[in-house]
Design an enzyme around this catalytic site. Structure first.
Site, mmCIF file in Angstrom:
data_model
loop_
_atom_site.group_PDB
_atom_site.id
_atom_site.type_symbol
_atom_site.label_atom_id
_atom_site.label_comp_id
_atom_site.label_asym_id
_atom_site.label_seq_id
_atom_site.Cartn_x
_atom_site.Cartn_y
_atom_site.Cartn_z
ATOM 1 N N LYS A 154 -9.024 5.259 7.743
ATOM 2 C CA LYS A 154 -9.457 4.269 6.751
ATOM 3 C C LYS A 154 -8.702 2.975 7.013
ATOM 4 O O LYS A 154 -7.486 2.913 6.899
ATOM 5 C CB LYS A 154 -9.202 4.722 5.309
ATOM 6 C CG LYS A 154 -10.018 3.844 4.365
ATOM 7 C CD LYS A 154 -9.486 3.721 2.965
ATOM 8 C CE LYS A 154 -8.311 2.825 2.807
ATOM 9 N NZ LYS A 154 -8.593 1.378 3.004
ATOM 10 N N SER A 194 2.438 -0.078 1.560
ATOM 11 C CA SER A 194 3.485 -0.316 0.570
ATOM 12 C C SER A 194 4.148 0.989 0.126
ATOM 13 O O SER A 194 3.542 2.058 0.156
ATOM 14 C CB SER A 194 2.887 -1.025 -0.644
ATOM 15 O OG SER A 194 1.873 -0.226 -1.212
ATOM 16 N N THR A 195 5.393 0.885 -0.300
ATOM 17 C CA THR A 195 6.128 2.054 -0.785
ATOM 18 C C THR A 195 5.437 2.653 -2.009
ATOM 19 O O THR A 195 5.355 3.873 -2.161
ATOM 20 C CB THR A 195 7.595 1.661 -1.072
ATOM 21 O OG1 THR A 195 8.200 1.320 0.187
ATOM 22 C CG2 THR A 195 8.378 2.790 -1.702
ATOM 23 N N LEU A 196 4.895 1.762 -2.837
ATOM 24 C CA LEU A 196 4.194 2.222 -4.039
ATOM 25 C C LEU A 196 3.046 3.171 -3.687
ATOM 26 O O LEU A 196 2.928 4.279 -4.228
ATOM 27 C CB LEU A 196 3.647 0.986 -4.783
ATOM 28 C CG LEU A 196 3.074 1.231 -6.153
ATOM 29 C CD1 LEU A 196 4.213 1.428 -7.143
ATOM 30 C CD2 LEU A 196 2.193 0.047 -6.581
ATOM 31 N N VAL A 197 2.196 2.751 -2.754
ATOM 32 C CA VAL A 197 1.058 3.590 -2.361
ATOM 33 C C VAL A 197 1.547 4.810 -1.580
ATOM 34 O O VAL A 197 0.999 5.904 -1.721
ATOM 35 C CB VAL A 197 0.004 2.778 -1.572
ATOM 36 C CG1 VAL A 197 -1.096 3.680 -1.041
ATOM 37 C CG2 VAL A 197 -0.591 1.690 -2.456
ATOM 38 N N GLU A 205 5.034 5.110 6.766
ATOM 39 C CA GLU A 205 5.782 3.954 7.275
ATOM 40 C C GLU A 205 5.626 2.870 6.223
ATOM 41 O O GLU A 205 4.530 2.334 6.031
ATOM 42 C CB GLU A 205 5.242 3.537 8.642
ATOM 43 C CG GLU A 205 6.268 2.774 9.459
ATOM 44 C CD GLU A 205 6.150 1.288 9.284
ATOM 45 O OE1 GLU A 205 6.822 0.763 8.355
ATOM 46 O OE2 GLU A 205 5.408 0.657 10.039
ATOM 47 N N CYS A 217 6.483 -5.348 8.152
ATOM 48 C CA CYS A 217 7.318 -4.455 7.341
ATOM 49 C C CYS A 217 8.785 -4.573 7.726
ATOM 50 O O CYS A 217 9.662 -4.403 6.902
ATOM 51 C CB CYS A 217 6.820 -3.021 7.463
ATOM 52 S SG CYS A 217 6.560 -2.544 9.163
ATOM 53 N N GLU A 233 10.436 -6.486 -1.550
ATOM 54 C CA GLU A 233 9.746 -6.966 -0.358
ATOM 55 C C GLU A 233 8.733 -8.045 -0.754
ATOM 56 O O GLU A 233 7.885 -7.814 -1.610
ATOM 57 C CB GLU A 233 9.038 -5.792 0.315
ATOM 58 C CG GLU A 233 8.367 -6.180 1.615
ATOM 59 C CD GLU A 233 7.749 -4.981 2.325
ATOM 60 O OE1 GLU A 233 7.063 -4.177 1.664
ATOM 61 O OE2 GLU A 233 7.960 -4.847 3.542
#
Ligand code: ADP
Ligand code: MG
Length: 504
Positions: A200, A254-257, A276, A310, A407
């Protein structure tokens, strides 16, 4: 977040002829790519692709939803279980990957132009991305027939060996900052090891991967081996990460996702997860350096790819005694970066990827100012239209500020002083992230001591953002799980089988 609109696909075709600002013309596929065919989404939806450098609508592409993910996973599943892919000798996988790399090379100017259009990045950088794709795909082509297990001596009454087997259908979810490079980092090891893939792409940047699907077919990959579903994270990405037949999910973003992906994997079939994620990487300058050289690397560390990296060196730390000289030189250097039209050969920094991202970055600059930071360079939009932001330096910062902890993912760095090694190691390790770090010094002992003490997956010494297909890349802490690139990435895409034979 106000983002990209989903609209009815209506009479949208499966391909459109494109004429790019630099004169390149090509046919852009618009469909999902499943079983080596371009197809519309089953729900009849499409979404808009905008040019970040003008804000204009470029085209619509077909949108994949849960039902399309299902179809793509089925195709990948069949290709893995009983298709020609499963019967191919490992060396043949290498041959196909090498063919694909040759096609990337042949179409380098088209592919780099698509990236400049879709992501807004400078064409000179986009060419570097494609060269990186070619290097990565060739590197993993080379591994295809060198992945093997061991014979383990368990005594004379048994014969035991291990095998490195592919995992199965891999879901891969990639971001928009290096649309094709991340595509290559993902498919290289996955296909080399004999897996099949449902990819995706990011909804901001679907075009390059769809073009590459044509090359996948031309190279001769069997149907179902690589499938690409353009679509939204919360719909297609969510379906992929929850799918019961997807045995491994690889995510960059992102860290959130990343947290959501891991939760989805846990709640479904415990598929293997590699992540990552974000970073807030320290770029450290000791007082023994050649200042002009160090400033070149600080500049490249944060403004390369518009800071949409990143591993961006977003926290610059300078040893006290040279701080004034460094900041003066850095301000001058930052203002010299050529920002603007991605198709201009002289441009170094193009547009930020989207309006959402552009506003997010400007908002962070505002937050920094409210927290008491001083704008030492930039700090505002560049030009009249499109999503450009001037290379920005924030001074007078303290460790707790949001601009020092979060970030920003844009051309914005902070700059602060440090006293000595202990001080900078504490500061450098002072976030939840741990993706990368850099040290600039002529002193070998300092370089080794500080690199040992920094909690980061990559440490650069006297350089920045220096990547190589053979070198593992990934994060400590909340920057991720697992490593991409290098031999290390083969672990993500194989599982070990132990065969124990009783000889007694
Ligand atoms: P950004 O917020 O900078 O766009 P994301 O981490 O949201 O970064 O996006 C990276 C990739 O993750 C994109 O392909 C995006 O579509 C996808 N994504 C976003 N949200 C989800 C989700 N809930 N589940 C799966 N994939 C997602
Ligand atoms: Mg997001």
């Amino acid at each position: 977040m106000a983002g990209i609109a989903s609209v009815p696909a209506g009479s949208l075709g499966l391909s459109t002829h494109m004429k790019l600002p630099n004169g390149i013309e090509y046919d852009q596929p618009l469909g999902l790519f499943i079983n080596n065919e371009f197809v519309p989404g089953k729900e009849g939806k499409a979404f808009e692709v905008h040019s970040p450098s003008t804000g204009d609508l470029v085209t619509l592409v077909h949108e994949g939803t849960e039902v399309d993910v299902d179809i793509a996973v089925d195709a990948a599943s069949r290709a893995f279980d009983d298709g020609p892919w499963s019967r191919l000798a490992p060396a043949e996988r290498g041959v196909l990957l090498n063919k694909l790399a040759d096609l990337f090379e042949r179409d380098l100017s088209i592919l780099s132009s698509i990236e400049a259009l879709d992501n807004g990045k400078a064409i000179q950088l986009a060419r570097g991305d494609i060269a990186g794709c070619i290097g990565c795909i060739r590197y993993y082509a080379g591994w295809a027939d060198k992945i093997h297990g061991k014979v383990v001596d368990t005594g004379s009454e048994t014969f035991t060996y291990t095998k490195q087997e592919p995992i199965g259908v891999c879901g891969q979810i990639i971001p928009w900052n290096f649309p094709l490079l991340m595509f290559a980092w993902k498919i290289g090891p996955a296909l080399s090891c004999g897996n099949t893939v449902v990819m995706k792409t990011a909804e901001q940047t679907p075009l390059g991967a769809l073009y590459v699907c044509k090359l996948i077919k031309e190279a001769g990959f069997p149907p179902g081996v690589l499938n690409v579903v353009s679509g939204f994270g919360r719909i297609a990405g969510d379906a992929l990460s929850r799918h019961m037949k997807v045995k491994k999910i690889a995510f960059t973003g992102s860290t959130l996702v990343g947290r959501t992906i891991m939760k989805n994997a846990a709640e479904s079939n415990l598929k293997k997860v590699t992540l990552e994620l974000g970073g807030k990487s320290p770029n450290i300058v000791f007082d023994d350096v050649d200042i002009d050289r160090a400033v070149e690397w600080i500049n490249f560390g944060i403004y390369y790819n518009g800071g949409e990296v990143c591993s961006a060196g977003s926290r610059v730390y300078v040893q006290e005694s040279i701080y004034d000289k460094v900041i003066a030189a850095f301000k001058k250097r930052a203002n010299q970066n050529v920002v603007g039209d991605p198709f201009d050969e002289n441009t170094f920094q193009g547009a930020q990827v989207s309006k959402v991202q552009y506003e997010r970055i400007l908002n962070y600059i505002d937050i920094g100012k409210k927290e008491g930071a001083t704008v030492e360079a930039g700090g505002e939009r560049h030009g009249e239209k499109g999503y450009f932001i001037k290379p920005t330096i924030l001074g007078n910062v303290t460790e707790k500020m949001r601009v020092m902890q979060e970030e920003i993912f844009g051309p914005v760095c902070t700059i602060a002083k440090f006293k000595d090694i202990d001080d900078v190691v504490a500061k450098g390790n002072g976030t939840n992230y741990g993706l990368a770090a850099a040290i600039h010094t002529k002193n070998l002992n300092t370089a080794i001591e500080v690199s040992n003490r920094l909690k980061a997956g990559t440490v650069w010494v006297n350089c920045y953002n220096s990547f190589h297909s053979a070198l593992p890349f990934g994060g400590y802490g909340e920057s991720g799980i697992g490593r991409e690139l290098g031999k290390e990435a083969l672990r993500n895409y194989t599982q070990v089988k132990t065969v124990n034979i009783n000889l007694a």
